[in-house]
Scaffold this motif. Structure first.
Motif: not given
Length: 204
Positions: A175-204
């Motif tokens: 979830r973006r807060t203060g205009g910033e996104l948390p860093e991707y930390d699930l594994r070491d990767v060369e780069d990342t790709l951000v996909v914006r979602l609806t709230e329904a898609e984001y919610s568990p």
């Protein structure tokens, strides 16, 4: 130009599935095909509305062979993508551009070996037959083009023009807060790709 990117499900060869069927091949015939990621196809359309319409035209295939259908609108972001549901809400005027940024998922981009990718695609092509999906194209009024191998090869050659160098791996929901996104930390990767979602898609 608004981009559409389809990412195939694991175990499927998206290029083969879309370009070996008459209806989907015709829907994509007027576009220049790209392969930005492993097992993906991307095209450029004139607007979010045109992108959503194309996805609707391909919906029969999306439900069977596609893991992600993404839309990128430069007037919103040159770097981030929209999920299909979010793009539809934007097209329908249900959400403003400035309201699309809060809920996201971040994919890792992992480098792949181009030679290995081509070999894997060829192997999947060889193993994918008319009955490999267990679904009936006739239900969609569609058919395989068994006698049009030259056409299939031409379309496949277009899509293979630039082999992908990366694959999407393991999304992190954020979830973006203060205009910033948390860093991707699930594994070491060369780069990342951000996909914006609806709230329904984001919610568990």
């Amino acid at each position: 130009m608004t981009r559409v990117c389809l990412v195939g499900e694991a175990g499927s060869n998206l290029q083969y599935e879309l370009l070996s069927r008459e209806t989907s091949r015709e829907a994509l015939a007027t576009y220049d095909l790209e392969r930005p990621f492993e097992n993906s196809l991307a095209v450029r359309t004139v607007s979010v509305g045109a992108a959503v319409s194309l996805l609707n035209d391909l919906n029969w295939y999306l439900t069977r062979f596609v893991d992600e259908a993404l839309v990128q609108e430069p007037s919103i972001s040159d770097a981030e993508w929209l999920s299909r549901p979010l793009a539809e809400r934007l097209r329908n005027g249900e959400i403003e551009s400035a309201e699309t940024a809060e809920f996201c998922k971040i994919y890792g981009l992992e480098r792949i070996d181009a030679g290995a990718d081509a070999t894997a695609d060829d192997a999947t092509d060889a193993s994918s037959g008319p009955d490999s999906t267990g679904t009936s194209d006739a239900a969609n009024g569609d058919k395989r083009q068994g006698d049009d191998d030259a056409d299939d090869s031409s379309e496949a050659d277009r899509a293979r023009a630039a082999e992908p160098t990366h694959r999407l791996v393991e999304p992190l929901y954020v979830r973006r807060t203060g205009g910033e996104l948390p860093e991707y930390d699930l594994r070491d990767v060369e780069d990342t790709l951000v996909v914006r979602l609806t709230e329904a898609e984001y919610s568990p």
